[in-house]
Scaffold this motif. Sequence first.
Motif, mmCIF file in Angstrom:
data_model
loop_
_atom_site.group_PDB
_atom_site.id
_atom_site.type_symbol
_atom_site.label_atom_id
_atom_site.label_comp_id
_atom_site.label_asym_id
_atom_site.label_seq_id
_atom_site.Cartn_x
_atom_site.Cartn_y
_atom_site.Cartn_z
ATOM 1 N N ARG A 253 31.145 34.446 39.819
ATOM 2 C CA ARG A 253 31.830 35.639 40.312
ATOM 3 C C ARG A 253 31.382 36.841 39.493
ATOM 4 N NH1 ARG A 253 38.210 36.058 41.423
ATOM 5 N NH2 ARG A 253 38.361 35.300 39.287
ATOM 6 N N VAL A 254 30.923 37.863 40.205
ATOM 7 C CA VAL A 254 30.532 39.131 39.604
ATOM 8 C C VAL A 254 31.530 40.179 40.070
ATOM 9 C CG1 VAL A 254 28.745 40.896 39.452
ATOM 10 C CG2 VAL A 254 28.113 38.468 39.540
ATOM 11 N N VAL A 255 32.036 40.974 39.120
ATOM 12 C CA VAL A 255 33.038 41.988 39.440
ATOM 13 C C VAL A 255 32.434 43.364 39.212
ATOM 14 C CG1 VAL A 255 35.351 42.861 38.943
ATOM 15 C CG2 VAL A 255 34.871 40.400 38.721
ATOM 16 N N THR A 256 32.590 44.220 40.206
ATOM 17 C CA THR A 256 32.121 45.607 40.084
ATOM 18 C C THR A 256 33.281 46.551 40.324
ATOM 19 O OG1 THR A 256 31.441 45.575 42.422
ATOM 20 C CG2 THR A 256 29.758 45.086 40.776
ATOM 21 N N THR A 257 33.247 47.695 39.647
ATOM 22 C CA THR A 257 34.292 48.700 39.800
ATOM 23 C C THR A 257 34.011 49.551 41.040
ATOM 24 O OG1 THR A 257 33.133 50.358 38.490
ATOM 25 C CG2 THR A 257 34.507 48.771 37.291
ATOM 26 N N GLY A 258 34.932 50.457 41.338
ATOM 27 C CA GLY A 258 34.760 51.325 42.490
ATOM 28 C C GLY A 258 33.523 52.185 42.414
ATOM 29 N N SER A 259 33.050 52.455 41.199
ATOM 30 C CA SER A 259 31.828 53.259 41.028
ATOM 31 C C SER A 259 30.566 52.410 41.086
ATOM 32 C CB SER A 259 31.881 53.995 39.690
ATOM 33 O OG SER A 259 31.885 53.069 38.604
ATOM 34 N N GLY A 260 30.721 51.075 41.190
ATOM 35 C CA GLY A 260 29.572 50.182 41.257
ATOM 36 C C GLY A 260 29.151 49.605 39.927
ATOM 37 N N ALA A 261 29.843 49.939 38.843
ATOM 38 C CA ALA A 261 29.498 49.405 37.520
ATOM 39 C C ALA A 261 29.941 47.943 37.422
ATOM 40 C CB ALA A 261 30.162 50.230 36.427
ATOM 41 N N VAL A 262 29.151 47.118 36.752
ATOM 42 C CA VAL A 262 29.492 45.715 36.557
ATOM 43 C C VAL A 262 30.548 45.610 35.470
ATOM 44 C CG1 VAL A 262 28.628 43.458 35.867
ATOM 45 C CG2 VAL A 262 27.236 44.936 37.324
ATOM 46 N N LEU A 263 31.615 44.898 35.732
ATOM 47 C CA LEU A 263 32.726 44.756 34.790
ATOM 48 C C LEU A 263 32.514 43.534 33.909
ATOM 49 C CD1 LEU A 263 35.628 45.804 34.012
ATOM 50 C CD2 LEU A 263 36.502 44.067 35.611
ATOM 51 N N THR A 264 32.714 43.715 32.609
ATOM 52 C CA THR A 264 32.719 42.590 31.677
ATOM 53 C C THR A 264 34.129 42.433 31.130
ATOM 54 O OG1 THR A 264 32.087 44.017 29.811
ATOM 55 C CG2 THR A 264 30.313 42.922 31.027
ATOM 56 N N CYS A 265 34.515 41.199 30.848
ATOM 57 C CA CYS A 265 35.863 40.909 30.359
ATOM 58 C C CYS A 265 35.768 39.918 29.203
ATOM 59 C CB CYS A 265 36.727 40.324 31.487
ATOM 60 S SG CYS A 265 37.026 41.451 32.866
ATOM 61 N N PRO A 266 36.752 39.950 28.265
ATOM 62 C CA PRO A 266 37.965 40.793 28.294
ATOM 63 C C PRO A 266 37.692 42.217 27.796
ATOM 64 C CG PRO A 266 37.959 39.369 26.365
ATOM 65 C CD PRO A 266 36.752 38.981 27.159
ATOM 66 N N ALA B 116 43.081 46.708 32.729
ATOM 67 C CA ALA B 116 43.823 46.566 33.984
ATOM 68 C C ALA B 116 42.951 45.931 35.058
ATOM 69 C CB ALA B 116 44.330 47.928 34.440
ATOM 70 N N GLN B 117 41.699 46.329 35.126
ATOM 71 C CA GLN B 117 40.794 45.749 36.118
ATOM 72 C C GLN B 117 40.543 44.276 35.847
ATOM 73 O OE1 GLN B 117 37.592 48.524 35.532
ATOM 74 N NE2 GLN B 117 38.297 49.911 37.162
ATOM 75 N N CYS B 118 40.411 43.891 34.581
ATOM 76 C CA CYS B 118 40.229 42.482 34.234
ATOM 77 C C CYS B 118 41.463 41.653 34.578
ATOM 78 C CB CYS B 118 39.900 42.325 32.747
ATOM 79 S SG CYS B 118 38.232 42.872 32.292
ATOM 80 N N GLY B 119 42.619 42.305 34.597
ATOM 81 C CA GLY B 119 43.838 41.606 34.980
ATOM 82 C C GLY B 119 43.883 41.251 36.446
ATOM 83 N N ILE B 120 43.024 41.889 37.245
ATOM 84 C CA ILE B 120 42.960 41.585 38.676
ATOM 85 C C ILE B 120 41.835 40.610 38.977
ATOM 86 C CG2 ILE B 120 42.723 42.591 40.979
ATOM 87 C CD1 ILE B 120 45.305 43.349 39.518
ATOM 88 N N VAL C 166 47.558 23.669 40.985
ATOM 89 C CA VAL C 166 48.339 24.136 39.842
ATOM 90 C C VAL C 166 47.919 25.562 39.502
ATOM 91 C CG1 VAL C 166 48.587 21.810 38.921
ATOM 92 C CG2 VAL C 166 46.730 23.248 38.118
ATOM 93 N N THR C 167 48.738 26.237 38.723
ATOM 94 C CA THR C 167 48.394 27.558 38.203
ATOM 95 C C THR C 167 48.760 27.604 36.731
ATOM 96 O OG1 THR C 167 50.571 28.451 38.759
ATOM 97 C CG2 THR C 167 48.831 28.709 40.406
ATOM 98 N N ASN C 168 48.199 28.594 36.038
ATOM 99 C CA ASN C 168 48.547 28.745 34.626
ATOM 100 C C ASN C 168 48.791 30.198 34.264
ATOM 101 O OD1 ASN C 168 45.981 29.736 34.808
ATOM 102 N ND2 ASN C 168 45.152 28.577 33.070
ATOM 103 N N GLY C 169 49.099 31.016 35.248
ATOM 104 C CA GLY C 169 49.432 32.413 34.996
ATOM 105 C C GLY C 169 48.252 33.328 34.837
ATOM 106 N N GLN C 170 47.025 32.803 34.889
ATOM 107 C CA GLN C 170 45.834 33.641 34.708
ATOM 108 C C GLN C 170 45.411 34.225 36.060
ATOM 109 O OE1 GLN C 170 43.116 30.872 32.875
ATOM 110 N NE2 GLN C 170 43.828 31.383 30.827
ATOM 111 N N LEU C 171 46.230 35.160 36.547
ATOM 112 C CA LEU C 171 46.011 35.673 37.892
ATOM 113 C C LEU C 171 44.713 36.446 38.005
ATOM 114 C CD1 LEU C 171 49.647 36.757 38.790
ATOM 115 C CD2 LEU C 171 48.495 34.609 39.279
ATOM 116 N N GLY C 172 44.200 36.979 36.921
ATOM 117 C CA GLY C 172 42.924 37.679 36.998
ATOM 118 C C GLY C 172 41.746 36.742 37.118
ATOM 119 N N VAL C 173 41.964 35.464 36.834
ATOM 120 C CA VAL C 173 40.879 34.495 36.890
ATOM 121 C C VAL C 173 40.870 33.801 38.245
ATOM 122 C CG1 VAL C 173 39.845 32.483 35.772
ATOM 123 C CG2 VAL C 173 41.098 34.173 34.422
ATOM 124 N N LEU C 174 41.985 33.281 38.630
ATOM 125 C CA LEU C 174 42.062 32.531 39.869
ATOM 126 C C LEU C 174 43.523 32.396 40.277
ATOM 127 C CD1 LEU C 174 41.380 28.779 39.011
ATOM 128 C CD2 LEU C 174 42.084 30.471 37.367
#
Length: 816
Positions: free
Chosen positions: A473-486, A497-501, A604-612
Amino acid sequence: MTVRHLLLATAASATFAVPAAQAQEAAPPIPADQAESDGPSSVSAIVVTARRRVETAQSVPLAISVIKGDSIEATGNFNINKLQQLAPTLQVYSSNPRNTSVNIRGLGVPFGLTSDGFEQGVGIYVDDVYNARVAAAVFDFLDVSQVEVLRGPQGTLYGKNTTAGAINITTNQPTFDFEGRAELTVGNLEFRQAKGVISGPLTDKIAARIAIAATSRRGTIFNVTSDRYINEQDNLGIRGTLLFKPNEDLSIILTGDYSRQEPECCGTVFVRVGATQRLLSRQYDALAAAQNYTVVSRNPFDRLTDIDASLRAGNKIGGASLKAEWDLGPGTLTSVTAWRFWDWKPENDRDFTGLSIVSRSQNPSQQDQYSQELRYNYSGRDIDFVLGAFGFKQRIDTQGVEQQGVNASRWNLTGALANDPSVLNGLTASNIQSLKSTSAAVFGQVSWKLTDAFTIQPGARINYDKKSGFYQRVVTTGSGAVLTCPQSATTNPVGAAQCGIYQPQTSAPSVSDWNFTYDLTLSYKLAQDVLAYATYAKSFKTVGINQNGLPTDAAGNPITSAGVIKPESVNHFEVGLKTQLWDRRATFNLSAFRTDIKDYQATVTNGQLGVLRGYLANAGKVRSQGFEADFSIRPTDRFTAYVNGAYTDAKYKEFVDAPCPPELSGGTTATAANPASPAGRPGTTASPSFSPANCDISGQRLPGVSKVSLSYGAEANTPATLLGKDGQVYLGVDGNYRSRFSSNPSPSDYTWIKGYALTNFRLGFRGGDIDVFGWVRNAFDVNYFELLQTAPSNVGLVAGQPGDPRTYGLTIKSNF
């Protein structure tokens, strides 16, 4: 179990009676000692191939529902989704074709998650060809002869190991006598359905058959945003078959089929709001008011919605198979070679609202599968047996996109960030997935007649499975920049905040495993028409992998050990009684079962909503037990009736780390100093609510399972003449009842679906080569739900899919 439950369970039938002439015409020859009475009013012989040989349903020591093609057409149940109205222990749930689950007795697949990395527990076979994904089997029934629903493990008889049961669909085959059939149906909601079949000889050794069907219907929900009805039907299917029979001992059948579905589907309606443990200001009503949003209707049975994302459920299914049967004298050698494909192109509205929270959600997939099965069936005086080998190879590729919309910040964030739409608007998670799956098995079953009355039937299977997957999974922001986390909430609150999603991730789980399956059935013929049997089966649902992402550790790295799911270990017990009464005018069958599963494969879930949103894991123990009873009667050629029913008690025996229901979710994580708050108590800034990280739902009911389910029907006819044709005027009724069931993996007060009963009528004339009838389905216009879903972000919103309202129409059939 109470006496009331037992009485309900024993009022029942799994066999649909059809005119004797029809049954004998369609059925292959059966051994003389298994032939049914030829009395004028006896129930017609129902011939099955459940044990990979031709025999009557009453001679099989197995719980089986047999639904003839004529009954499927007459009752309007033209696909697997509808079939559960005729088979009480079958449960089918679908929010769209891909997100379809098929369970028997509450078992088969976990509820609420689509993942390609594990097997279904209910095998779906069409003319001996296994369909690996349920989504690849949601086609309209096309020229079907009959459907057999086999309950309980079937791994020692079928190509793919099936731990909960099998659906065995048999289509009509080419004939060396010319025949044809045309059918046209029109109804309300702009319903149109046309079917045609032609069969006959090409030479004295080659025959062909071609069938085609097209179905369209206006949607049942009106979307005020797009100004059109949604959840429509738009289906086309075609099947062609060639039979080459060079001599009486050898037949070779080549089949090709293609099915296309292209409806605007599958949307939901607002159902209700339930309080969660989120801050009150972050629950549905407050969030909607903050954005001046008002849902179009709070009455779900107004059938109105305002969802704003585009919808599509493009589904293409097809393939080819080559089946050869060679009669070697005492036995028959069968080879089935098959290729199937599935092409899925969806578009969804995953926030269930008219706000642009999740603006895009689509995960198109492409599947190719290849299978080869070899079987040898031997029938002797004292011993019958089946020996088989099965090989299977599958590849699935998925390209997913999910994107946040302009309203997402307000919906998901707090403080100043909630007032800045640019924080989440355009945030996009793009994922690619691939799965390679290989399976091989040898299996066999022996039926040894120790005496004329007593038979012992052992079976065994050795199975090898290998799965390898890839997820990125690759995440990009609204401007097209690649997001790295955490990201640090102190130095980069927007990034945090974006990593939380959405969080980027790469994983490549792989696993291989062997397992050994075996079973033993003892049967005893108490009298000419009374068969008692008992079965024990030790079975496994094969090893699996997580294909939708993995949970992460404290440093944000995927936990690789979570990539593999252990096999389910199944212990199954069943006893049954099959009887025919009154010169075989009546049939009564009764079975009792218990299935225990260890290492149940659950969501199952573990509360990591930004992951899955959730992942598969082994979750303790599950038990399903109950009773089933079948009754059918045909006192004269002028009247037939049936009723079949089941009592099913399916529950989690041990599930200590299950995802919490919405009423126990959304607050600050509970600790020993701050224990969990009462269910449904919203938090405030001054007094936050505390939610458990996960919940112990041991002892609670499995989702989708009604404790009591019934189906019933009757038909009466009288001689008549229409337009110079002698025939019958007939009146038929059929219906089904389901008691309430949970529509959430962890039972929630907000997602119980109330019990309901549906009733259908038909009135028509059949005679010679025509059949004309009018029909009304859901005649009393009962309001009911097929499925309820909780919205993402735990805001308390519950959306649903209402079942069909009253429909009516006219069907004309002609044989030539």
